[in-house]
Design a protein around this motif. Structure first.
Motif, mmCIF file in Angstrom:
data_model
loop_
_atom_site.group_PDB
_atom_site.id
_atom_site.type_symbol
_atom_site.label_atom_id
_atom_site.label_comp_id
_atom_site.label_asym_id
_atom_site.label_seq_id
_atom_site.Cartn_x
_atom_site.Cartn_y
_atom_site.Cartn_z
ATOM 1 N N UNK A 116 -14.903 -20.450 12.336
ATOM 2 C CA UNK A 116 -15.352 -20.158 10.973
ATOM 3 C C UNK A 116 -14.553 -20.950 9.947
ATOM 4 N N UNK A 117 -15.192 -21.238 8.825
ATOM 5 C CA UNK A 117 -14.472 -21.852 7.705
ATOM 6 C C UNK A 117 -13.292 -20.948 7.350
ATOM 7 N N UNK A 118 -12.112 -21.522 7.092
ATOM 8 C CA UNK A 118 -10.908 -20.688 7.007
ATOM 9 C C UNK A 118 -10.702 -19.940 5.698
ATOM 10 N N UNK A 119 -11.533 -20.165 4.701
ATOM 11 C CA UNK A 119 -11.306 -19.516 3.410
ATOM 12 C C UNK A 119 -11.686 -18.035 3.462
ATOM 13 N N UNK A 120 -10.758 -17.162 3.073
ATOM 14 C CA UNK A 120 -11.017 -15.724 2.993
ATOM 15 C C UNK A 120 -10.323 -15.162 1.762
ATOM 16 N N UNK A 121 -10.826 -14.018 1.301
ATOM 17 C CA UNK A 121 -10.131 -13.228 0.288
ATOM 18 C C UNK A 121 -9.565 -12.000 0.984
ATOM 19 N N UNK A 122 -8.259 -12.016 1.214
ATOM 20 C CA UNK A 122 -7.596 -10.876 1.838
ATOM 21 C C UNK A 122 -7.345 -9.810 0.786
ATOM 22 N N UNK A 123 -7.795 -8.588 1.042
ATOM 23 C CA UNK A 123 -7.651 -7.489 0.086
ATOM 24 C C UNK A 123 -6.677 -6.466 0.663
ATOM 25 N N UNK A 124 -5.549 -6.312 -0.004
ATOM 26 C CA UNK A 124 -4.489 -5.398 0.425
ATOM 27 C C UNK A 124 -4.715 -4.045 -0.251
ATOM 28 N N UNK A 125 -5.322 -3.119 0.478
ATOM 29 C CA UNK A 125 -5.661 -1.821 -0.099
ATOM 30 C C UNK A 125 -4.429 -0.971 -0.366
ATOM 31 N N UNK A 126 -3.350 -1.204 0.372
ATOM 32 C CA UNK A 126 -2.106 -0.485 0.085
ATOM 33 C C UNK A 126 -1.527 -0.918 -1.259
ATOM 34 N N UNK A 127 -1.666 -2.204 -1.599
ATOM 35 C CA UNK A 127 -1.213 -2.673 -2.911
ATOM 36 C C UNK A 127 -2.032 -2.035 -4.021
ATOM 37 N N UNK A 128 -3.332 -1.891 -3.786
ATOM 38 C CA UNK A 128 -4.183 -1.198 -4.766
ATOM 39 C C UNK A 128 -3.682 0.221 -4.999
ATOM 40 N N UNK A 129 -3.403 0.941 -3.920
ATOM 41 C CA UNK A 129 -2.926 2.321 -4.050
ATOM 42 C C UNK A 129 -1.550 2.363 -4.719
ATOM 43 N N UNK A 130 -0.706 1.387 -4.422
ATOM 44 C CA UNK A 130 0.605 1.301 -5.086
ATOM 45 C C UNK A 130 0.434 1.134 -6.593
ATOM 46 N N UNK A 131 -0.455 0.249 -7.001
ATOM 47 C CA UNK A 131 -0.644 -0.004 -8.431
ATOM 48 C C UNK A 131 -1.225 1.208 -9.138
ATOM 49 N N UNK A 132 -2.119 1.934 -8.447
ATOM 50 C CA UNK A 132 -2.633 3.170 -9.046
ATOM 51 C C UNK A 132 -1.516 4.200 -9.190
ATOM 52 N N UNK A 133 -0.656 4.307 -8.172
ATOM 53 C CA UNK A 133 0.472 5.236 -8.244
ATOM 54 C C UNK A 133 1.403 4.872 -9.398
ATOM 55 N N UNK A 134 1.575 3.569 -9.652
ATOM 56 C CA UNK A 134 2.398 3.128 -10.780
ATOM 57 C C UNK A 134 1.786 3.590 -12.101
ATOM 58 N N UNK A 194 7.875 -2.675 -16.111
ATOM 59 C CA UNK A 194 6.808 -1.964 -15.388
ATOM 60 C C UNK A 194 5.805 -2.945 -14.786
ATOM 61 N N UNK A 195 5.370 -3.946 -15.548
ATOM 62 C CA UNK A 195 4.342 -4.859 -15.036
ATOM 63 C C UNK A 195 4.865 -5.726 -13.892
ATOM 64 N N UNK A 196 6.168 -5.945 -13.851
ATOM 65 C CA UNK A 196 6.742 -6.706 -12.732
ATOM 66 C C UNK A 196 6.681 -5.934 -11.424
ATOM 67 N N UNK A 197 6.398 -4.651 -11.486
ATOM 68 C CA UNK A 197 6.284 -3.837 -10.273
ATOM 69 C C UNK A 197 4.872 -3.875 -9.673
ATOM 70 N N UNK A 198 3.947 -4.506 -10.355
ATOM 71 C CA UNK A 198 2.596 -4.618 -9.820
ATOM 72 C C UNK A 198 2.585 -5.507 -8.577
ATOM 73 N N UNK A 199 1.730 -5.159 -7.627
ATOM 74 C CA UNK A 199 1.604 -5.938 -6.396
ATOM 75 C C UNK A 199 0.227 -6.581 -6.336
ATOM 76 N N UNK A 200 0.151 -7.866 -5.929
ATOM 77 C CA UNK A 200 -1.163 -8.517 -5.852
ATOM 78 C C UNK A 200 -2.024 -7.872 -4.779
ATOM 79 N N UNK A 201 -3.283 -7.647 -5.106
ATOM 80 C CA UNK A 201 -4.214 -7.027 -4.159
ATOM 81 C C UNK A 201 -5.024 -8.097 -3.438
#
Length: 372
Positions: free
Chosen positions: A2-20, A233-240
């Motif tokens: 397969x073509x190697x391009x993907x969008x990896x979505x880190x759902x734990x980072x999403x939950x971390x940012x919501x918790x923040x 605070x914003x420096x604690x955000x994690x890329x999703x």
């Protein structure tokens, strides 16, 4: 293969940012904004991750722009209450709002008339939108008391009625206009005894005086910093989202040799150029300039030449290990640990992170993961 391009979505980072967001506004309820397919991250998958949080930590409600987005969530099995941030677009939509158990914003007189003429079997929570200075949607402040009085005396809407507005400059260092909007809304809330929903992502991160009964974090949930100047605070955000690809070819160029359409970039020294499987046909911004940062094998390098539909080219002269199959991160977190902020990439494209994240096109597969 397969073509190697993907969008990896880190759902734990999403939950971390919501918790923040919850931590920063710990006296408010936090509405999770997942409009525009969760800012390009996948609305059903993102909502499912948030809905799976332990009781007391999950969002009490989600927010989308329109009925179609809410219907997609319900079809995907999402049961959390959903707010329609723009309300209905036709009177006939009210029956679907009721059937799906949605909440809705009201910003226009015709919507009020439609609501008051409708007799739902159960009350519909209403969020009355005020134009406190953004000058898009909402009632002028002087009209709000009369509209509020009409809704609060209607038994089908009186049980759960909120005031909401949107800040135009919560991200800016200059707070003068923000203060003006906040004072307007505070005065209305005090006069009407109304709960307030004001704080978008930048206000959630940096304006605690605006947190109110509800906050509604949006782009911050996906790891993007909306502030004019980053805060602790914003420096604690994690890329999703990590937009990840690989090198598919390598070229050795002599001094002065051009790369790509119109030969915009020319080798200033003997150079190695890597061709990467990603282009504007995938949603990567064609306006990215030479020098736009990229991670190759976890090391920073730069775009060299115009972005094509299916490919782009980067300078790997100083990364001797770079070869066919080497990881390339256009934004997000490399397997080697380095992080490239989507906000930084956006600045090189003369745009904002929102357009990059929502612009990733369907041919790029989303790959969802949890760390556990």
């Amino acid at each position: 293969m397969a073509r190697p391009l993907v969008a990896d979505i880190d759902l734990d980072a999403l939950c971390h940012n919501y918790a923040l967001a919850r931590e920063l506004a710990n006296r408010s309820r936090a509405l999770a904004v997942i409009k525009a397919d969760a800012y390009g991250h996948g609305a059903v998958e993102s909502a499912s991750a948030l809905e799976s949080l332990p009781e007391g930590q999950r969002p009490p409600a989600l927010a989308v722009a329109c009925l179609e987005e809410a219907e997609a969530l319900r079809k995907g099995g999402i049961e959390t209450p959903i707010v329609l941030l723009e309300g209905i677009f036709e009177t006939q939509e009210l029956s679907r709002v009721e059937a799906l158990g949605l909440w809705m914003a009201v910003h226009s007189e015709w919507q009020v008339e439609a609501l008051l003429s409708y007799r739902p079997a159960r009350p519909i929570p209403v969020w009355l939108k005020v134009d406190s200075g953004m000058h898009r949607l909402g009632f002028p402040p002087e009209q709000v008391p009369a509209v509020w009085a009409r809704l609060v005396t209607a038994p089908q809407y009186a049980t759960d009625l909120q005031l909401m507005s949107h800040f135009a400059t919560a991200d800016a260092l200059d707070s003068a206009y923000f203060d003006r909007q906040l004072e307007c809304m505070r005065a209305l809330a005090e006069r009407l005894g109304a709960p307030l929903c004001l704080a978008n992502s930048p206000a959630t991160l940096a304006r605690p005086q605006a947190h109110g009964s509800w906050v509604r974090p949006g782009v911050m949930l996906y790891g993007s910093d909306p502030l004019e100047r980053p805060s602790a605070a914003s420096r604690r955000l994690e890329p999703v989202m990590t937009l990840r690809s690989e090198i598919i070819a390598v070229r050795d160029l002599a001094v002065g040799e051009p790369v790509g359409y119109a030969g915009r970039w020319r080798a200033p020294r003997p150079s190695r150029i890597a061709v990467v499987a990603c282009g504007y046909g995938d949603g990567y911004d064609r306006h990215a300039v030479d020098g736009t940062p990229v991670l190759v094998a976890g090391k920073r390098t730069v775009l060299a030449g115009k972005v094509s539909m299916d490919m782009l080219t980067v300078d790997v002269t100083d990364i001797p290990e770079a070869d066919i199959g080497t990881e390339v991160v256009l934004w997000g977190r490399s397997r080697y640990g380095a992080v490239l902020s989507v906000d930084e990439v956006a600045r090189y494209c003369d745009t904002i992170s929102y357009t990059l994240l929502t612009g990733i096109l369907p041919r790029v597969p989303r790959r969802y993961r949890r760390r556990a």
